[in-house]
Design a protein around this motif. Structure first.
Motif, PDB file in Angstrom:
ATOM      1  N   LYS A  86     -15.494   1.193   8.345  1.00 22.41           N
ATOM      2  CA  LYS A  86     -17.090   1.890   7.741  1.00 22.41           C
ATOM      3  C   LYS A  86     -17.097  -0.143   6.549  1.00 22.41           C
ATOM      4  CE  LYS A  86     -16.757   5.889   6.163  1.00 22.41           C
ATOM      5  NZ  LYS A  86     -16.732   7.063   5.343  1.00 22.41           N
ATOM      6  N   GLY A  87     -15.941  -0.869   7.154  1.00 24.09           N
ATOM      7  CA  GLY A  87     -16.675  -2.552   6.219  1.00 24.09           C
ATOM      8  C   GLY A  87     -15.739  -2.958   5.025  1.00 24.09           C
ATOM      9  N   GLY A  88     -14.972  -2.168   5.431  1.00 25.97           N
ATOM     10  CA  GLY A  88     -13.202  -2.644   4.279  1.00 25.97           C
ATOM     11  C   GLY A  88     -12.436  -3.713   5.137  1.00 25.97           C
ATOM     12  N   SER A  89     -12.054  -4.817   4.236  1.00 26.52           N
ATOM     13  CA  SER A  89     -10.722  -5.877   5.348  1.00 26.52           C
ATOM     14  C   SER A  89     -10.145  -5.305   5.111  1.00 26.52           C
ATOM     15  CB  SER A  89     -11.226  -6.746   3.758  1.00 26.52           C
ATOM     16  OG  SER A  89     -10.471  -6.486   3.085  1.00 26.52           O
ATOM     17  N   GLY A  90      -9.346  -4.266   5.246  1.00 27.20           N
ATOM     18  CA  GLY A  90      -7.547  -3.683   5.447  1.00 27.20           C
ATOM     19  C   GLY A  90      -6.716  -3.764   4.424  1.00 27.20           C
ATOM     20  N   CYS A  91      -5.706  -3.702   4.819  1.00 29.02           N
ATOM     21  CA  CYS A  91      -4.050  -3.705   4.388  1.00 29.02           C
ATOM     22  C   CYS A  91      -2.810  -3.824   4.839  1.00 29.02           C
ATOM     23  CB  CYS A  91      -4.151  -2.567   3.000  1.00 29.02           C
ATOM     24  SG  CYS A  91      -3.186  -2.603   1.474  1.00 29.02           S
ATOM     25  N   ALA A  92      -1.561  -4.140   4.511  1.00 28.12           N
ATOM     26  CA  ALA A  92      -0.258  -3.866   4.967  1.00 28.12           C
ATOM     27  C   ALA A  92      -0.324  -2.512   4.520  1.00 28.12           C
ATOM     28  CB  ALA A  92      -0.099  -5.344   4.959  1.00 28.12           C
ATOM     29  N   LEU A  93       0.893  -2.163   5.523  1.00 23.96           N
ATOM     30  CA  LEU A  93       1.724  -0.811   4.216  1.00 23.96           C
ATOM     31  C   LEU A  93       3.016  -1.390   5.187  1.00 23.96           C
ATOM     32  CD1 LEU A  93       1.113   2.556   5.842  1.00 23.96           C
ATOM     33  CD2 LEU A  93      -0.834   0.147   6.299  1.00 23.96           C
ATOM     34  N   ARG A  94       3.875   0.227   4.796  1.00 24.05           N
ATOM     35  CA  ARG A  94       5.497   0.084   6.136  1.00 24.05           C
ATOM     36  C   ARG A  94       5.152   1.150   6.037  1.00 24.05           C
ATOM     37  NH1 ARG A  94      10.913  -1.805   3.630  1.00 24.05           N
ATOM     38  NH2 ARG A  94      10.092  -0.538   1.606  1.00 24.05           N
ATOM     39  N   MET A  95       5.788   2.223   7.361  1.00 24.91           N
ATOM     40  CA  MET A  95       5.839   3.042   8.148  1.00 24.91           C
ATOM     41  C   MET A  95       6.548   3.723   8.098  1.00 24.91           C
ATOM     42  SD  MET A  95       2.043   3.310   9.711  1.00 24.91           S
ATOM     43  CE  MET A  95       2.869   4.494  10.651  1.00 24.91           C
ATOM     44  N   ARG A  96       7.574   4.362   8.401  1.00 25.12           N
ATOM     45  CA  ARG A  96       8.207   5.409   8.418  1.00 25.12           C
ATOM     46  C   ARG A  96       8.772   5.557   9.964  1.00 25.12           C
ATOM     47  NH1 ARG A  96       7.864   9.301   3.056  1.00 25.12           N
ATOM     48  NH2 ARG A  96       5.982   7.875   3.592  1.00 25.12           N
ATOM     49  N   ASN A  97      10.100   5.126  10.642  1.00 18.52           N
ATOM     50  CA  ASN A  97       9.880   5.660  12.176  1.00 18.52           C
ATOM     51  C   ASN A  97       9.863   7.107  12.185  1.00 18.52           C
ATOM     52  OD1 ASN A  97       9.421   2.670  13.217  1.00 18.52           O
ATOM     53  ND2 ASN A  97      11.637   2.503  11.922  1.00 18.52           N
ATOM     54  N   THR A  98      10.732   7.943  11.181  1.00 17.88           N
ATOM     55  CA  THR A  98      10.866   9.246  12.058  1.00 17.88           C
ATOM     56  C   THR A  98      10.420   9.786  10.792  1.00 17.88           C
ATOM     57  OG1 THR A  98      12.764   9.542  10.775  1.00 17.88           O
ATOM     58  CG2 THR A  98      12.746   8.739  13.283  1.00 17.88           C
ATOM     59  N   ARG A  99      10.296  11.354  10.741  1.00 25.23           N
ATOM     60  CA  ARG A  99       9.840  12.561  10.025  1.00 25.23           C
ATOM     61  C   ARG A  99      10.744  12.578   8.509  1.00 25.23           C
ATOM     62  NH1 ARG A  99       5.663  15.766  10.845  1.00 25.23           N
ATOM     63  NH2 ARG A  99       6.520  17.519   9.088  1.00 25.23           N
ATOM     64  N   ASP A 100      12.205  11.535   8.843  1.00 20.01           N
ATOM     65  CA  ASP A 100      13.678  12.317   7.888  1.00 20.01           C
ATOM     66  C   ASP A 100      13.154  10.787   7.888  1.00 20.01           C
ATOM     67  OD1 ASP A 100      13.641  15.088   9.332  1.00 20.01           O
ATOM     68  OD2 ASP A 100      15.012  14.672  10.357  1.00 20.01           O
ATOM     69  N   GLU A 101      13.084   9.337   7.860  1.00 23.97           N
ATOM     70  CA  GLU A 101      13.534   8.334   7.099  1.00 23.97           C
ATOM     71  C   GLU A 101      12.970   8.213   5.813  1.00 23.97           C
ATOM     72  OE1 GLU A 101      13.311   3.976   8.457  1.00 23.97           O
ATOM     73  OE2 GLU A 101      12.310   5.305  10.171  1.00 23.97           O
ATOM     74  N   PRO A 102      13.736   7.338   4.420  1.00 24.90           N
ATOM     75  CA  PRO A 102      13.534   7.663   3.557  1.00 24.90           C
ATOM     76  C   PRO A 102      12.123   6.332   3.317  1.00 24.90           C
ATOM     77  CG  PRO A 102      15.441   7.667   3.750  1.00 24.90           C
ATOM     78  CD  PRO A 102      15.160   7.473   4.715  1.00 24.90           C
ATOM     79  N   ALA A 103      11.182   6.998   2.955  1.00 29.86           N
ATOM     80  CA  ALA A 103      10.282   6.085   2.589  1.00 29.86           C
ATOM     81  C   ALA A 103      11.127   4.223   2.275  1.00 29.86           C
ATOM     82  CB  ALA A 103       8.536   6.229   1.335  1.00 29.86           C
ATOM     83  N   SER A 104      12.074   4.419   0.923  1.00 33.21           N
ATOM     84  CA  SER A 104      12.660   2.878   1.096  1.00 33.21           C
ATOM     85  C   SER A 104      13.382   2.532   1.959  1.00 33.21           C
ATOM     86  CB  SER A 104      13.578   3.291  -0.429  1.00 33.21           C
ATOM     87  OG  SER A 104      14.316   4.020  -0.334  1.00 33.21           O
ATOM     88  N   ARG A 105      13.363   3.212   3.480  1.00 33.02           N
ATOM     89  CA  ARG A 105      13.889   2.269   4.459  1.00 33.02           C
ATOM     90  C   ARG A 105      12.848   2.447   5.326  1.00 33.02           C
ATOM     91  NH1 ARG A 105      19.458   4.701   5.725  1.00 33.02           N
ATOM     92  NH2 ARG A 105      19.203   3.176   7.045  1.00 33.02           N
TER      93      ARG A 105
END
Length: 397
Positions: free
Chosen positions: A260-279
């Motif tokens: 819709k015209g936003g500039s975007g952002c960066a993020l980290r994502m988990r590789n599995t459902r069980d992976e902690p957000a910190s990793r």
């Protein structure tokens, strides 16, 4: 006296044929210039050849852009009895390809004069008599030349003159189709050469393009996956999603905002459902997509409305360029390239020496040559150069 009232000089006809090929390939001539010469040849007053322009929009290339009201012209063009009958013949496979015919051969005069097209538009716009033909049945490319009632119907000499040009117009359009640069294919090829995953999606996460690295990434253990939404797995029938529900929510919101015209952002994502957000180890950048990769030639490099580009890479997966690439880029010998790549991940000269079964002095001597050739000041700077060069790797097959 019209040119067609006398025998057309062979040199003049050859010049016109040259103009047709030059216009098709955009090499020193234009379609309006071709039309003007055919007007002289046949006494036609208007011409129609509908082709896609640089942006993919179909228009009458015989006219200069913006010389008429597109909406009005398109409406009446679609209800033209000549065009309707030609379209029916094309669908039924009975339309002769490359053969010039006159309007009265397609639609009887009485039916034409009683049509909405002629009474509401053609009478005033000068569309009374037509001559033309089908250039390509598959793409339904039609060429037509018209003139008003005062000029009278086209004659056999006009048909003969145009018939001599038809094979050249057909071949010129074939060349145009085969040789015209396609920025979308070129852009997609450039993306496929990258080792970084690039996925272009619309605001609803439907995949519009995925480069080779993205296909490899989503086929493996990755925080993103694609699922089929239609009867086949073609682009437009696949949906991008994140494996972890929280990551999927964040990614969907970012993509929708960018579309819709936003500039975007960066993020980290988990590789599995069980992976902690910190990793979480999948680095993802969501940004606007560029027309350079997704549109036709001439569009320039602008934001593609309604889309977002996702760039992703594993943070804990190191990739090194091929030693040959280091040799080509920096003039290293094969041995120097192998040594340079051994310093990835913070290795020391002693570590590399043990791995390569040589003395530390030999490695230090090679390092001096490597730093000089790569114009780097230390090993950490060299690691940066290697990381940048790794982006030039072709994606794994």
């Amino acid at each position: 006296m019209r040119l067609s009232e006398a025998k057309v000089p062979q040199s003049g006809l050859a010049d016109l044929i040259d103009l047709i090929y030059a216009a098709a390939l955009a090499e020193g001539s234009t379609w309006p210039e071709v039309a003007r010469h055919i007007y002289t040849l046949t006494g036609a007053q208007q011409a129609t050849l509908i082709l896609p322009d640089a942006n993919g929009t179909k228009r009458n290339v015989f006219l200069e852009p913006g010389t008429y009201d597109e909406r009005v012209r398109h409406y009446y063009r679609d209800i033209s009895p000549w065009r309707v009958e030609a379209g029916n013949a094309i669908r039924e496979g009975t339309a002769p390809v490359g053969v010039v015919v006159r309007g009265e051969d397609i639609v009887p005069d009485r039916a034409f004069l009683n049509s909405e097209f002629y009474n509401d538009y053609g009478r005033h716009a000068g569309f009374r008599h037509m001559i033309g033909g089908l250039l390509n049945a598959q793409t339904a490319d039609l060429v037509a030349f018209t003139r008003d009632a005062a000029a009278g119907p086209f004659e056999e000499r006009d048909r003969h003159a145009l018939q001599s040009l038809m094979p050249h117009m057909q071949r010129a359009l074939q060349l145009r189709s085969r040789l015209e640069p396609d920025a979308s294919r070129l852009g997609a090829g450039a993306l496929d050469a990258l080792s970084i995953a690039v996925i272009v999606v619309d605001g609803n996460m439907r995949v519009k393009h995925a480069n080779a690295a993205a296909v490899a990434l989503t086929n493996g253990v990755c925080g993103m996956t694609v699922s089929r939404t239609g009867p086949d797995s073609s682009l437009g029938n696949t949906l991008l999603s994140a494996r972890h529900p929280d990551d999927h929510s964040r990614l969907s919101q970012l993509v929708a905002a960018v579309a819709k015209g936003g500039s975007g952002c960066a993020l980290r994502m988990r590789n599995t459902r069980d992976e902690p957000a910190s990793r979480a180890s999948l680095a993802v950048l969501v940004s606007p997509a560029m027309t350079h990769f997704l549109s036709g030639p001439g569009t320039g490099c602008r934001i593609q409305p309604g889309t977002a580009m996702i760039v992703a890479r594993h943070l804990n997966h190191s990739s090194l360029p091929h030693p040959g690439l280091m040799c080509d880029l920096y003039g290293l010998t094969k041995a120097e390239a192998a040594v340079a790549l051994s310093f990835g991940g913070g290795a020391t000269a002693e570590d590399v020496a043990r791995t390569r079964c040589v003395s530390p002095e030999t490695i230090r001597s090679q390092v001096k040559a490597i730093l000089r050739k790569t114009n780097t000041s230390n090993l950490r700077d060299l690691e940066r150069i290697i990381a940048i060069s790794s982006a030039m790797l072709p994606a794994p097959l």
